[in-house]
Design a protein around this motif. Structure first.
Motif, short mmCIF file in Angstrom:
data_model
loop_
_atom_site.label_atom_id
_atom_site.label_comp_id
_atom_site.label_asym_id
_atom_site.label_seq_id
_atom_site.Cartn_x
_atom_site.Cartn_y
_atom_site.Cartn_z
N ALA A 1 -0.84 3.11 5.21
CA ALA A 1 0.21 3.19 4.16
C ALA A 1 1.69 2.23 4.13
CB ALA A 1 0.16 3.97 3.17
N ARG B 1 0.78 -1.28 -0.03
CA ARG B 1 0.49 -0.05 0.02
C ARG B 1 0.69 1.37 0.25
NH1 ARG B 1 -5.27 -1.00 1.46
NH2 ARG B 1 -5.91 1.22 2.70
N ASP C 1 -7.39 3.07 -4.52
CA ASP C 1 -8.49 2.06 -2.97
C ASP C 1 -8.99 2.94 -2.26
OD1 ASP C 1 -7.32 -0.03 -5.12
OD2 ASP C 1 -6.80 -1.34 -3.97
N LEU D 1 -3.30 4.45 -2.70
CA LEU D 1 -4.10 5.66 -1.67
C LEU D 1 -3.94 6.92 -2.14
CD1 LEU D 1 -2.93 3.47 1.44
CD2 LEU D 1 -4.97 3.28 0.02
N ALA E 1 -1.91 -1.35 -3.41
CA ALA E 1 -3.08 -0.13 -3.72
C ALA E 1 -2.98 0.85 -3.51
CB ALA E 1 -3.62 -0.60 -2.02
#
Length: 572
Positions: A75, A4, A46, A29, A27
Motif C-alpha cells: 500500500a 494501492r 483486492d 486493501l 486497488a
C-alpha cells in the motif's frame, strides 16, 4: 493518484471507501479479525491481511499490525474511515514515519482539535462562541461541584479526548455529580486511553448542527452546508439531514465559523465542525478530524464524493472546484439502521441476519457492510446500514424515507427500523423542531398512535404483552432493559442482555436496592449499559467481576424480594 490503499476499518465504511477507490482505479486493501474473515469489506477488497483475534485492541486498534499489513500488501497510503484509529494522531504520525501517506488531517492539527479542551481554546481564539465551561481538565469532583454552584445545573462532564457521545455524562442536580464524574472518567479511560475530563454548561434542549469542511490546504478551507443531527439516543445520532429544517438562516455564519477554526488549526482534508444551537444562537462543540458517518447526506445534496476528495487531497491533486461551485440541490435524510432493540432502551442486538433485503428506487441509497447470512459481532459497534433518501425538498425526502423503511427487510435480530418510522412521523420531526432531548423526554409518544402500539400510560407502552419503555422520562433506558429481562415480579435474576465486558460492579451483596438502582455496568458494541434492579429487594448474589466477559443471558446478579438476608452472604 495512488495505486494501492489500505482501508484500516471494517463494515459499511470500509466497503464505501473501497468502492470509491475502485472507481478511481485504486486497488482497495483490507484487514480483518477472526470473525470478519468472510465479511463484505474483505470480499470487496483486492487483497487482505488477517489480524488475529476479535477484540478491537487486538485487531483494528493494533497500530503496528495495521501498518505492517499496509507494508506487506504494498500500500502507498492508509485511509482510516471513522472510529478505531481515525482520530489517533500518534497513529497518523506512525503512518507517515513508515513512509506511507496518511489520508486525513496533519497530526499536529489532529492533536489540536482531538483534545476537546484545546479545541475550545482554538475556537475562542478564532472568535467562535463556545458553551460556557472550563478550559482546563478537572482533577477531582470538588472542581465540578464548584463549577455547578457558580453556573447552575444541568452540567456536562465530558472526556477531553471523547467523541460520538462516549465519555459524556450529564448531572442535573448535586446528587448526580459524583456518579456522573466517575462514569465519565471511566468511559474516557476505556475508550480514549485517558481519564481526563472537563466540565461545561449542558444546553438542555439544543439543536445539534454540524458543518462539513474540506480543506485542500490550511488556507483554503471550504464548507459544504450544515447538517441537523439532533435526533439522538444516549448522545449518539440516529437521524441526520441537510439542510437543517429550522436553522438554515444561521448556515452562512456557521460556515464562516467552521472555516475560521479550520484555518486556525492548519486543517487539511475532510472534517466536521460540530455546534449546538439554542435560542437562535450557535456555539462551538467540537471538531471531528475525520470523515463523518453522516457524510452521505452532504454528498447527495452537493453531488460531491467526499472520499474521492480525501484521496485527491492526500495525493496532492486539485479538487477541481471552489466555494462558489458548491450549490446545494434538494434535501437529504439519513437513518442509521442499528442492530438495537428500541423496545428495550435501544440495547445492542448482535446476531445473525437470517434475511436481509435493501430497498431501492429513485433517490434511495444504502451503505452497508452486511448481507443475508452474515453475523453482527458483539465486539464492534451496532451500525448495520445507513439508509439515505434524497428528494427535491424535505417533504419528498421524508416520504421516500418512510417508503424505503417499509421495504427494508431485516430478520434474525432487532433493528431500529420501527423506531425510525415513529420518529419520522412525530410532530416534532415533521415540523423540524426536534432537539437532542426529543427521544429522552418522551415528546414523540404521540406518533405511536399510528404505529399499532398501544399506549398504556405516560411512561410505559404495552408491546406484545410486555411492559417496556421506549422513551421514558422517569427511568433510564438501561433500567428498562433490566426490567424487561428480569420481569416485574418481586426480585429474581438479572441477566446480561447481550455478550459484553463487565466495566464495573456497582452493588455489593447485602445492599438494599430500589427499582432502577444500578447493579452492574456492562459494555457491548461500544455502548455502556447499566443493568439495574428490576424491583425493590436485597442483593443476594453478585456473579461477575470487573473485566470479566458475560455471555448473553448470563446471570450477573440475583435480587431477593423484601429485606430478607442474602442467600449467600459470603459471595461478592
Amino acid at each position: 493518484m495512488f495505486s494501492r490503499v489500505l482501508i484500516a476499518n471494517r463494515g459499511e465504511i470500509a466497503v464505501r471507501i473501497a468502492r470509491t477507490c475502485r472507481e478511481l482505479g485504486i486497488a482497495p486493501l483490507a484487514v480483518y479479525s477472526d470473525v470478519d474473515a468472510a465479511a463484505l469489506h474483505v470480499t470487496t477488497a483486492d487483497d487482505a491481511v488477517h489480524l488475529p483475534g476479535v477484540a478491537p485492541t487486538d485487531t483494528y486498534l493494533d497500530k503496528g499490525a495495521v501498518i505492517d499489513a499496509a507494508t506487506s500488501l504494498g500500500a502507498e497510503a492508509i485511509h482510516p474511515g471513522y472510529g478505531f484509529l481515525a482520530e489517533k494522531q500518534d497513529f497518523a504520525q506512525a503512518v507517515i514515519d513508515a513512509g506511507l501517506v496518511w489520508i486525513g488531517p496533519p497530526p499536529a492539527a489532529m492533536a489540536l482539535v482531538g483534545d476537546k479542551i484545546s479545541a475550545r481554546r482554538t475556537a475562542e481564539g478564532a472568535g467562535v462562541p463556545v458553551v460556557p465551561g472550563l478550559l482546563d481538565a478537572v482533577e477531582d469532583v470538588a472542581e465540578v461541584q464548584a463549577f455547578a454552584e457558580t453556573h447552575g445545573f444541568p452540567i456536562a462532564i465530558k472526556a477531553s479526548g471523547g467523541g460520538g457521545g462516549r465519555g459524556l455524562k450529564v448531572a442535573r442536580s448535586a446528587d448526580e455529580v459524583v456518579d456522573a464524574f466517575d462514569s465519565a472518567r471511566r468511559e474516557a479511560e476505556a475508550y480514549f486511553g485517558s481519564s481526563a475530563v472537563y466540565v461545561e454548561r449542558y444546553l438542555d434542549a439544543p439543536k445539534h448542527l454540524e458543518v462539513q469542511i474540506l480543506s485542500p490546504s490550511p488556507d483554503d478551507a471550504l464548507w459544504l452546508g450544515v447538517r441537523d443531527c439532533s435526533l439522538q439516543r444516549r448522545h449518539q445520532k440516529l437521524i441526520e439531514e441537510t439542510p437543517p429544517p429550522t436553522a438554515e438562516h444561521l448556515a452562512p455564519g456557521m460556515g464562516a465559523a467552521a472555516v475560521a477554526i479550520a484555518k486556525a488549526c492548519g486543517y487539511v482534508n475532510a472534517g466536521t465542525v460540530e455546534m449546538l444551537m439554542q435560542d437562535d444562537r450557535f456555539y462551538f462543540l467540537e471538531v471531528n478530524a475525520r470523515l463523518q458517518v453522516e457524510h452521505t447526506v452532504t454528498e447527495e445534496l452537493f453531488g460531491v464524493d467526499l472520499v474521492a476528495c480525501q484521496l485527491r487531497i492526500a495525493a496532492g491533486e486539485a479538487l477541481g472546484f471552489g466555494q462558489e461551485d458548491l450549490v446545494p440541490r434538494g434535501h437529504s435524510i439519513e437513518c442509521r439502521i442499528n442492530a438495537e432493540d428500541p423496545g428495550r432502551g435501544f440495547i445492542p442486538s448482535p446476531g445473525r441476519l437470517s434475511a436481509y433485503k435493501e430497498p431501492g428506487g429513485r433517490g434511495i441509497r444504502v451503505d452497508s457492510g452486511y448481507r443475508a447470512g452474515d453475523s453482527l459481532p458483539a465486539a464492534y459497534d451496532s451500525l448495520l446500514a445507513k439508509l439515505i433518501a434524497t428528494g427535491a425538498d424535505r417533504v419528498e425526502a421524508r416520504t421516500k424515507m418512510l417508503r424505503a423503511l417499509d421495504e427494508f427487510v431485516i430478520e434474525g435480530l432487532s433493528s431500529t427500523i420501527e423506531a425510525h418510522k415513529l420518529l419520522l412521523a412525530s410532530p416534532e420531526f415533521v415540523e423540524g423542531i426536534h432537539t437532542t432531548r426529543t427521544i429522552e423526554d418522551g415528546s414523540v409518544l404521540d406518533a405511536l398512535q399510528s404505529a399499532e402500539i398501544q399506549l398504556e400510560e405516560r411512561d410505559y407502552l404495552l408491546i406484545n404483552g410486555l411492559h417496556v419503555a421506549l422513551w421514558s422520562p422517569s427511568m433510564s433506558a438501561s433500567a428498562v432493559a433490566a426490567v424487561h429481562e428480569s420481569g416485574t415480579g418481586g426480585g429474581g435474576d438479572i441477566r446480561a442482555p447481550m455478550q459484553g465486558t463487565i466495566l464495573k460492579v456497582v452493588a455489593t451483596v447485602g445492599d438494599r436496592v430500589e427499582v432502577g438502582d444500578a447493579i452492574v455496568i456492562l459494555e457491548a458494541m461500544k455502548m455502556e449499559t447499566t443493568l439495574a434492579a428490576p424491583s425493590t429487594g436485597t442483593v443476594a448474589e453478585i456473579r461477575v467481576a470487573a473485566g470479566e466477559t458475560a455471555a448473553s443471558g448470563d446471570v450477573v446478579a440475583v435480587i431477593t424480594p423484601g429485606d430478607a438476608p442474602p442467600a449467600s452472604p459470603d459471595q461478592g
